[in-house]
Write an enzyme that holds these catalytic residues in place. Structure first.
Site, PDB file in Angstrom:
ATOM      1  N   GLU A 378      39.284  74.073   3.073  1.00 16.54           N
ATOM      2  CA  GLU A 378      38.117  73.689   2.273  1.00 16.54           C
ATOM      3  C   GLU A 378      38.532  73.108   0.916  1.00 16.54           C
ATOM      4  OE1 GLU A 378      35.478  73.408   3.747  1.00 16.54           O
ATOM      5  OE2 GLU A 378      35.996  74.632   5.479  1.00 16.54           O
ATOM      6  N   HIS A 381      39.678  69.554   1.174  1.00 16.44           N
ATOM      7  CA  HIS A 381      38.572  68.585   1.166  1.00 16.44           C
ATOM      8  C   HIS A 381      38.284  68.147  -0.267  1.00 16.44           C
ATOM      9  CE1 HIS A 381      37.352  68.224   5.282  1.00 16.44           C
ATOM     10  NE2 HIS A 381      37.082  69.515   5.440  1.00 16.44           N
ATOM     11  N   TYR A 392      33.452  60.294   5.493  1.00 18.38           N
ATOM     12  CA  TYR A 392      33.317  61.381   6.468  1.00 18.38           C
ATOM     13  C   TYR A 392      32.585  60.913   7.724  1.00 18.38           C
ATOM     14  CZ  TYR A 392      33.414  66.272   7.812  1.00 18.38           C
ATOM     15  OH  TYR A 392      33.679  67.456   8.443  1.00 18.38           O
ATOM     16  N   ASP A 415      51.906  80.105  11.143  1.00 19.12           N
ATOM     17  CA  ASP A 415      51.835  79.465  12.457  1.00 19.12           C
ATOM     18  C   ASP A 415      51.231  78.077  12.277  1.00 19.12           C
ATOM     19  OD1 ASP A 415      48.979  79.790  12.260  1.00 19.12           O
ATOM     20  OD2 ASP A 415      49.214  81.824  13.018  1.00 19.12           O
ATOM     21  N   GLU A 417      48.263  77.311  13.800  1.00 18.84           N
ATOM     22  CA  GLU A 417      46.894  77.499  14.276  1.00 18.84           C
ATOM     23  C   GLU A 417      45.942  77.483  13.087  1.00 18.84           C
ATOM     24  OE1 GLU A 417      46.976  77.859  17.863  1.00 18.84           O
ATOM     25  OE2 GLU A 417      48.955  77.260  17.146  1.00 18.84           O
ATOM     26  N   ASP A 477      28.709  65.151  15.575  1.00 19.05           N
ATOM     27  CA  ASP A 477      29.941  65.484  14.848  1.00 19.05           C
ATOM     28  C   ASP A 477      30.398  64.324  13.962  1.00 19.05           C
ATOM     29  OD1 ASP A 477      32.116  67.109  14.114  1.00 19.05           O
ATOM     30  OD2 ASP A 477      33.375  66.331  15.721  1.00 19.05           O
ATOM     31  N   HIS A 482      35.644  66.317  13.834  1.00 18.20           N
ATOM     32  CA  HIS A 482      36.392  67.537  14.139  1.00 18.20           C
ATOM     33  C   HIS A 482      37.172  67.407  15.440  1.00 18.20           C
ATOM     34  CE1 HIS A 482      33.337  69.158  11.319  1.00 18.20           C
ATOM     35  NE2 HIS A 482      34.317  69.955  10.958  1.00 18.20           N
TER      36      HIS A 482
END
Length: 557
Positions: A378, A381, A392, A415, A417, A477, A482
């Site tokens: 966040e 961004h 965007y 990691d 992820e 989206d 995403h």
């Protein structure tokens, strides 16, 4: 019987896809996509890439904006830019740690900026132009545009607020800027307005209002002192029980005496790090700085705030120590977080001014502030909005999301992820163990609703190659920001495995802050990242070779 978990699908500049009704988000089939796209008129000259790489450029007396303009005027055939002195306006001149100077221009018509069209001229340390990159609208060279508005900025703001159902209470004063907007085959003179609000459906809306007739051309949602303050040490427990050392402040309240606030003034040249309590009540008028009666924040309710405050400082430290960046804007702006947002809210977002974290519903997600990678995502961004400011939508929006993920994984370096620390026990039992995977995007398990929306036939929900790229309408989206971000995510993972996280971070940070422009697509990103690796490590370096190989592997050429 085990309860099945249903994940919300999002439409905001948020970590996932957005807390909106399912019926308004999901595409029914590929026919939905094709029918929307068929209605659009595309003019390839409206967004033309510019890239020049010089081997033996003429040397100038200084790396100035006027000399950058002289270069562009002298090299029209190389760049494709005509009448540079008339059509370009200096936006920024930046000198970096390598001794290079980067002059960023905004294409303009009669002094009015063209939305998304920027060109950057790069000088080396010897005052030689090394390269030029960006995107421009070449239709404006031959076509005339009347830039005199008939509608006032105030009228445009009222139209914009009405078009997005903005409440009376806005997060901050809305803004309006006159621009030339290339949209669906035409160039419009328009007001680019920004309307920001919280509530049940938070919005950071950009609405483009025609400056001649007042119609809405386009819009998208970009959801991304007390006296005697003295910072001291405090402690708290995080969402998962981790012991946290915090920077807090002792404050004197008029009616409650001395209290302790999650307000950190300990960093030089930084306005501060602040954490607020949204109190799960759906309004912003009742939000307050998070306080307690002692320097120990260990109640169950405190935990979301503890992690948000702690993680904000971790992300700030990363950008400062690794990249010499002082906060999100590099000028020491305050870092602000809001916790306990909404009711059972399964999301986190950057709204253009601060981070906001929901508590989760306890089934799909826990409190989203628990994830260091979420905080880094966040806050990145925010960094993006202050640098390349990637639009965007579509591929630029997917790059925006991808860069946020990349730095999320660099800050939380345990990691590759994203979101593994915010998944609730019931979700994990169903195999929903993280939101995205940079190492193996295809392996991420999703809900049936997500698969129905995004994966027709046997296609993967999160692609790892351009062969699996989703051409989605902007209504779903934001054009796949995403979903398609996983392609460049995977390229970054492959590069990072070869050269290490530190080099990966330096290369992508340079690409973001020096080379990318608002409408950069995936191919532009490859050029930007390769050039950044070359700047930092050399054209024949292992780092540059790894970057090329990483993008090759995901089909970005």
């Amino acid at each position: 019987m085990k309860k099945k978990v249903i994940a919300p699908v999002v439409l905001s500049s948020a970590l996932l896809f957005g807390a909106v009704p399912m019926s308004s988000v999901f595409a029914n089939s590929d026919s939905t996509v094709s029918s929307v796209q068929a209605q659009k008129v595309w003019n390839e000259k409206a967004n033309v890439p510019v890239f020049v790489k010089e081997k033996h450029a003429a040397k100038f007396s200084a790396s100035t904006s006027s000399n950058a303009l002289n270069y562009l005027k002298q090299n029209e055939k190389k760049t494709g830019l005509k009448n540079a002195d008339k059509n370009l306006k200096v936006k920024e001149v930046l000198k970096d740690e390598l001794g290079m100077t980067h002059v960023r221009f905004n294409q303009s018509v009669n002094g009015v900026p063209v939305e998304g069209s920027e060109v950057v001229v790069h000088f080396n340390g010897e005052n030689e132009v090394q390269s030029v990159n960006g995107r421009v609208n070449q239709t404006l060279v031959d076509e005339s545009v009347n830039t005199s508005p008939s509608v006032t900025a105030e009228e445009a703001l009222e139209i914009a607020k009405k078009s997005v159902n903005a409440p009376d209470e806005l997060t901050y004063e809305p803004t309006s800027e006159l621009v030339v907007l290339p949209f669906e085959g035409e160039n419009h003179t328009a007001y680019k307005t920004n309307v920001n609000f919280m509530g049940d459906a938070p919005g950071n809306w950009y609405v483009f209002v025609d400056a001649n007739n007042g119609k809405v051309i386009d819009k998208y949602n970009a959801i991304m002192h007390a006296d005697e303050i003295k910072t001291q040490k405090g402690v708290g427990l995080g969402v998962h029980g981790a012991h946290r050392e915090l920077h807090i402040s002792k404050v004197k309240q008029p009616n409650s005496g001395t209290q302790f606030a999650l307000a950190d003034y300990s960093h030089e040249n930084l306005e501060g790090i602040f954490t607020f309590d949204s109190k799960n009540d759906g309004t912003t008028s009742n939000d307050t700085l998070y306080t307690g009666n002692s320097a120990s924040f260990k109640s169950d309710y405190d935990r979301a705030a503890v992690d948000a405050h702690y993680n904000s400082e971790k992300v700030y430290d990363y950008y400062l120590n690794e990249h010499g960046r002082n906060s999100l804007d590099d000028e020491g702006m305050a870092i602000v977080s809001y916790v306990h947002y909404g009711q059972n809210y399964n999301n986190a977002f950057w709204n253009g001014a601060w981070m906001t974290y929901g508590d989760g519903d306890g089934e799909f997600m826990t409190s989203l502030s628990a994830g260091l990678d979420v905080a880094a995502h966040e806050m990145t961004h925010g960094v993006i909005s202050k640098t390349a400011n990637l639009v965007y939508r579509g591929q630029p929006g997917a790059l925006n999301e991808s860069i946020a993920d990349i730095f999320g994984a660099l800050v939380d370096d345990s990691d590759w992820e994203i979101g593994e620390d915010i998944m609730a026990p019931a979700a994990k039992e169903d195999g929903l163990t993280r939101l995205r995977s940079m190492s193996d995007p295809n392996s991420v398990k999703v809900t049936n609703e997500q698969r129905a929306a995004y994966a027709t036939d046997e296609r993967k929900v999160y692609p790892d190659h351009m062969d699996e790229f989703y051409n989605m309408p902007n209504s779903v989206d934001n054009g796949g920001v995403h979903i398609n971000s996983s392609i460049t995510n995977h390229a970054a993972y492959l590069i990072g495995k070869e050269i290490g996280r530190e080099a990966l971070g330096k290369i992508f940070y340079r690409a973001l802050t020096v080379y990318l422009t608002p409408t950069s697509n995936f191919s532009d990103a490859r050029v930007a990242v390769v050039q950044s690796a070359t700047d930092l490590y050399g054209e024949d370096s292992a780092e540059t070779a790894a970057v090329n190989a990483g993008f090759d592997a995901v089909g970005i050429y």
